[in-house]
Design an enzyme around this catalytic site. Structure first.
Site, PDB file in Angstrom:
ATOM      1  N   GLY A 152       0.831  -1.209   0.000  1.00 41.83           N
ATOM      2  CA  GLY A 152       0.000   0.000   0.000  1.00 41.83           C
ATOM      3  C   GLY A 152       0.863   1.256   0.000  1.00 41.83           C
ATOM      4  O   GLY A 152       0.692   2.158  -0.839  1.00 41.83           O
TER       5      GLY A 152
ATOM      6  N   ASP B 122       4.710 -10.112   6.063  1.00 37.59           N
ATOM      7  CA  ASP B 122       4.033 -11.016   5.119  1.00 37.59           C
ATOM      8  C   ASP B 122       4.978 -11.513   4.018  1.00 37.59           C
ATOM      9  O   ASP B 122       4.673 -12.515   3.366  1.00 37.59           O
ATOM     10  CB  ASP B 122       2.835 -10.324   4.461  1.00 37.59           C
ATOM     11  CG  ASP B 122       1.842  -9.775   5.468  1.00 37.59           C
ATOM     12  OD1 ASP B 122       1.872 -10.235   6.623  1.00 37.59           O
ATOM     13  OD2 ASP B 122       1.059  -8.892   5.100  1.00 37.59           O
TER      14      ASP B 122
ATOM     15  N   ARG C 161      -1.722 -12.095   5.524  1.00 40.36           N
ATOM     16  CA  ARG C 161      -2.734 -11.655   4.563  1.00 40.36           C
ATOM     17  C   ARG C 161      -2.952 -12.716   3.488  1.00 40.36           C
ATOM     18  O   ARG C 161      -3.175 -13.871   3.847  1.00 40.36           O
ATOM     19  CB  ARG C 161      -2.334 -10.313   3.950  1.00 40.36           C
ATOM     20  CG  ARG C 161      -3.438  -9.281   4.203  1.00 40.36           C
ATOM     21  CD  ARG C 161      -3.164  -7.992   3.536  1.00 40.36           C
ATOM     22  NE  ARG C 161      -2.420  -7.075   4.349  1.00 40.36           N
ATOM     23  CZ  ARG C 161      -2.931  -6.246   5.252  1.00 40.36           C
ATOM     24  NH1 ARG C 161      -4.213  -6.251   5.508  1.00 40.36           N
ATOM     25  NH2 ARG C 161      -2.168  -5.415   5.921  1.00 40.36           N
TER      26      ARG C 161
ATOM     27  N   GLU D 118      -3.832 -16.905   7.924  1.00 40.68           N
ATOM     28  CA  GLU D 118      -5.132 -16.219   8.072  1.00 40.68           C
ATOM     29  C   GLU D 118      -5.871 -16.046   6.742  1.00 40.68           C
ATOM     30  O   GLU D 118      -7.084 -15.891   6.714  1.00 40.68           O
ATOM     31  CB  GLU D 118      -4.928 -14.850   8.724  1.00 40.68           C
ATOM     32  CG  GLU D 118      -4.101 -13.893   7.862  1.00 40.68           C
ATOM     33  CD  GLU D 118      -3.897 -12.515   8.475  1.00 40.68           C
ATOM     34  OE1 GLU D 118      -4.370 -12.244   9.586  1.00 40.68           O
ATOM     35  OE2 GLU D 118      -3.237 -11.695   7.802  1.00 40.68           O
TER      36      GLU D 118
ATOM     37  N   GLN E 105       3.309 -11.269  16.311  1.00 39.57           N
ATOM     38  CA  GLN E 105       4.237 -11.504  15.190  1.00 39.57           C
ATOM     39  C   GLN E 105       4.897 -10.217  14.704  1.00 39.57           C
ATOM     40  O   GLN E 105       5.871 -10.248  13.970  1.00 39.57           O
ATOM     41  CB  GLN E 105       3.481 -12.162  14.020  1.00 39.57           C
ATOM     42  CG  GLN E 105       3.045 -13.565  14.326  1.00 39.57           C
ATOM     43  CD  GLN E 105       1.868 -14.004  13.467  1.00 39.57           C
ATOM     44  OE1 GLN E 105       2.029 -14.737  12.513  1.00 39.57           O
ATOM     45  NE2 GLN E 105       0.677 -13.571  13.816  1.00 39.57           N
TER      46      GLN E 105
END
Ligand code: F6P
Length: 367
Positions: free
Chosen positions: A122, A145, A189, A240, A292
């Site tokens: 982003g 991630d 993600r 997740e 995390q």
């Protein structure tokens, strides 16, 4: 009249979710700027929010001294502020506004010649859009991630992997004592890197990642088969971003007007419930969450962050803009932000790392 392209003053911001190593990058950018090039440095507070609202502070050598090992970011961060679609905080439903011209003006008024944007997809996509408005920008890829295109690895990932691995280790002993299936839900993600690498490091029995389609029946079979072979416990690591068998995401919250519209979370609890109901093995879920992202960076992340910060400064001084620094093999290289913006680097289902995990008996719930 020729434009003056010399660099005298730099600005640094950290955007998106935090991760260990942000301070190490800030330190490296500022110290390299001051020591090697005699520059002045400014920190922009709370990511792009501070850029819109003109909240900046000078950064001296002493301001960045002693922060190498400290988690989080001394500048603060925002994962909602978007200069092109800005929603004032607390405005309760106000329409997003394009305040990017104000950002350009704030940087010009502050005399900032280059902006260093440390962040994930982003933040880097916004940096690319600011470059199109004439701002000189250099990006630095951060995220636990590990899903940013143009770099083999992001800083923050190694630390998060250690935390996942330690959680798997700890779950092992309690799972063995109680003969349970313990489900550990990791962040990441839509990418499975964190679950895959952390799960492998901890010796997880089943690893479920968004990139590999799984079947619940297979998960039950693996748990039951292990029990039959005398291994009366199982460790399941689930990312997740893994979807329900029907294809739906498990969402904690939906958020409008931000880069990521879904806050993922809940697949672990759902899965533990299913295992509990379908097998003779009792099951519990643990959601590791923001653990995390917190705490002190590992040695690897400190070094990578320092290399990234230094390389970003050098790129800027060499006149490059609209680029990110990334690691390819053992080298730190420039990558055009156009190759990075709005893209994701996912786990290849047939990659060497997945094959190695399968070879030692790890199930991905598919075979
Ligand atoms: O991108 C980093 C990350 O930690 C993801 O793994 C996770 O889904 C998300 O951020 C959580 O964001 P927030 O801090 O907004 O809950």
């Amino acid at each position: 009249m020729a434009t003056d392209t010399r660099i005298r003053r730099i600005g640094v911001l950290t955007g998106g979710g935090d991760c260990p190593g942000l301070n190490a990058v800030i330190r490296a950018v500022v110290k390299t700027g001051i020591f090697e090039f005699g520059l002045e440095a400014f920190g922009i507070l709370d990511g792009y929010d501070g850029l819109v609202r003109n909240r900046m502070i000078p950064l001296t050598e002493s301001d960045v001294s002693g922060i190498l090992t400290v988690g989080g970011t001394i500048l603060g961060s925002s994962n909602t502020a978007h200069p092109f679609k800005y929603v004032a905080q607390g405005a309760g439903g106000s329409e997003p506004q394009d305040l990017s011209d104000r950002c350009v003006e704030n940087l010009r008024n502050a005399g900032i010649d280059v902006l260093f944007c440390i962040g994930g997809d982003g933040t880097l996509s916004i940096a690319h859009d600011l470059a199109a408005k004439g701002i000189r920008v250099v990006g630095v890829p951060k995220t636990i991630d590990n899903d940013i295109c143009g770099t083999d690895v992001t800083f923050g990932f190694d630390t998060a992997v250690h935390i996942v691995a330690e959680a798997v280790d700890r779950l092992h002993t309690t799972a063995m004592s109680h003969h349970r299936a313990m489900v550990l839900e990791t962040m990441g993600r839509h990418a499975g890197w964190l679950a895959l690498v952390g799960g492998m490091a901890g010796g997880g029995d089943i690893i479920l990642i968004p990139e590999i389609a799984y079947r619940m029946e297979r998960v039950f079979e693996v748990v039951e088969d292990r029990a039959r072979r005398g291994k009366r416990f199982s460790i399941i690591v689930v990312a997740e971003g893994v979807r329900l068998p029907g294809g739906e995401y498990v969402i904690r919250q939906e958020v409008a007007d931000t880069h990521h519209k879904m806050r993922l979370g809940g697949i672990g609890v759902w899965m533990a419930h299913e295992i509990d109901a379908a097998t003779a093995t009792e099951s519990r879920a643990v959601v590791l969450g923001h653990m995390q992202r917190g705490g002190t960076p590992t040695a690897c992340d400190r070094v990578l962050a320092t290399q990234f910060g230094h390389a970003a400064l050098v790129e800027a001084m060499e006149g490059h803009t609209d680029v990110m620094v990334g690691r390819k093999g053992t080298r730190i290289v420039p990558v055009p932000l156009s190759h990075v913006a709005n893209r994701q680097r996912l786990v290849e289902p047939d990659s060497q790392i997945v094959r190695a995990a399968r070879a030692v008996g790890t199930s991905f719930g598919d075979e």
